[in-house]
Design a protein around this motif. Structure first.
Motif, mmCIF file in Angstrom:
data_model
loop_
_atom_site.group_PDB
_atom_site.id
_atom_site.type_symbol
_atom_site.label_atom_id
_atom_site.label_comp_id
_atom_site.label_asym_id
_atom_site.label_seq_id
_atom_site.Cartn_x
_atom_site.Cartn_y
_atom_site.Cartn_z
ATOM 1 N N ARG A 9 0.868 -1.432 -0.001
ATOM 2 C CA ARG A 9 -0.123 0.138 0.043
ATOM 3 C C ARG A 9 0.922 1.235 -0.275
ATOM 4 N NH1 ARG A 9 -4.181 -0.418 4.834
ATOM 5 N NH2 ARG A 9 -5.266 1.105 3.489
ATOM 6 N N LEU A 54 -5.206 8.828 -1.922
ATOM 7 C CA LEU A 54 -5.794 7.830 -2.660
ATOM 8 C C LEU A 54 -6.597 6.775 -1.898
ATOM 9 C CD1 LEU A 54 -3.206 7.307 -5.553
ATOM 10 C CD2 LEU A 54 -5.220 8.918 -5.502
ATOM 11 N N ARG A 55 -7.463 5.936 -2.578
ATOM 12 C CA ARG A 55 -8.284 4.915 -1.884
ATOM 13 C C ARG A 55 -7.214 3.898 -1.106
ATOM 14 N NH1 ARG A 55 -13.230 2.029 -4.673
ATOM 15 N NH2 ARG A 55 -13.886 4.137 -4.422
ATOM 16 N N LYS A 82 -9.654 7.148 7.812
ATOM 17 C CA LYS A 82 -9.126 5.813 7.441
ATOM 18 C C LYS A 82 -7.606 5.690 7.071
ATOM 19 C CE LYS A 82 -13.407 4.260 5.462
ATOM 20 N NZ LYS A 82 -14.324 3.628 4.180
#
Length: 302
Positions: A9, A54-55, A82
């Motif tokens: 990630r 970003l996501r 998040k």
């Protein structure tokens, strides 16, 4: 980073730091990406971070550069709920941000006790801080070979334990940290009095009601930086550059294709920042001597 599961990630950090900040993301299996800095404090710019999230973004890794805390509340707002906040407080022992100590501003804080830092352990060492028990337990395992019990291991860990002699050294140093930091602030104030208004020199922020820096270094932004460094060296005064941009280091350019011009504020700052002497034992006459030589170099123009 491993305890927060950033594998595969993205982690957003600053290009203006020591290379280890971004290299840690690579070692944890994540992908480092950068957001530009603010000219206000040379830390991550919250607006730049907002445009990068970003996501798949796992974390934002701000650095309290030069001992000046990053704007964590604004950064957290930019990143969203998040995204984890990991504080690189390696240069900010004892600094304060809105009533909180550096190292407590994110989900996890990371300190270095390298021999140049505001407090040391007589060698290499560091510390991680968190109020998340699960993360703390995972980090304890990871630093100790992934050990659950003496001969049982349930993750691939490391040998990253701080030995007891170094820890004892650090515990004694910690007792003096507040006193030493206060002396650093006095030295910074003296530099400001002597160099304030000098043409072609920008002084670091002194802090305000919200931010109390720890002044790991006193980094001035100056024209003819390299020539000034030579002039100081000719007069027996050591100086240093903190830091060349991470994204332009050969290994990052080769691995990720970064190129000059991507983070213009960080690159411009890196071209002009010079750290002049800063340590608690520095005397007032020594600060005056350094200041005199800087004023001499620039011809005293204000």
């Amino acid at each position: 980073l491993l305890a927060l599961n950033v594998r595969a990630r993205e982690v957003i950090t600053t290009p203006l730091s020591f290379v280890a900040t971004a290299a840690s993301v690579v070692h944890a299996g994540g992908t480092p990406t950068f957001a530009d800095i603010s000219d206000r404090d040379y830390n991550l710019d919250p607006q730049e971070v907002a445009g990068k999230v970003l996501r798949g973004t796992a974390a934002v890794l701000p650095v309290d550069l030069y001992g000046h805390p990053a704007r964590f509340d604004e950064l957290a707002e930019s990143a969203g709920d998040k995204v984890k906040m990991i504080e690189d407080a390696a240069e900010a022992h004892g600094a304060m941000y809105r009533g909180r100590k550096a190292g407590s501003l994110g989900h996890v804080g990371c300190f270095s006790f390298y021999s140049t830092k505001n407090m040391t352990v007589g060698g290499d060492g560091g510390m991680v801080t968190t109020n998340d028990k699960r993360v703390a337990d995972d980090i304890r395992k990871l630093r100790d070979c992934g050990r659950v019990s003496r001969y049982e291991h349930d993750v691939f860990g490391f040998t990253s334990r701080l030995n007891t002699a170094n820890a004892a050294f650090g515990r004694v140093q910690l007792k003096h940290l507040d006193e030493w930091n206060e002396r650093r602030r006095e030295i910074a104030a003296q530099y400001h009095r002597r160099l304030r208004g000098l043409a072609r020199v920008v002084l670091p922020p002194m802090g305000d009601q919200e931010v109390r820096p720890a002044f790991y270094v006193f980094a001035i932004r100056c024209e003819d930086r390299d020539a000034l460094a030579r002039h100081l060296g000719d007069n027996g005064i050591e100086s240093a550059v903190h830091f060349p941009p991470i994204h332009l280091q050969p290994v990052f350019r080769e691995a990720y294709g970064f190129s000059p011009g991507e983070y213009p504020k960080a690159e411009a700052a890196a071209e002009h920042m010079l750290s002049i002497p800063m340590f608690p034992g520095l005397t007032a006459p020594q600060v005056d001597f350094v200041s005199d030589k800087i004023i001499e170099f620039y011809g005293g123009r204000r």
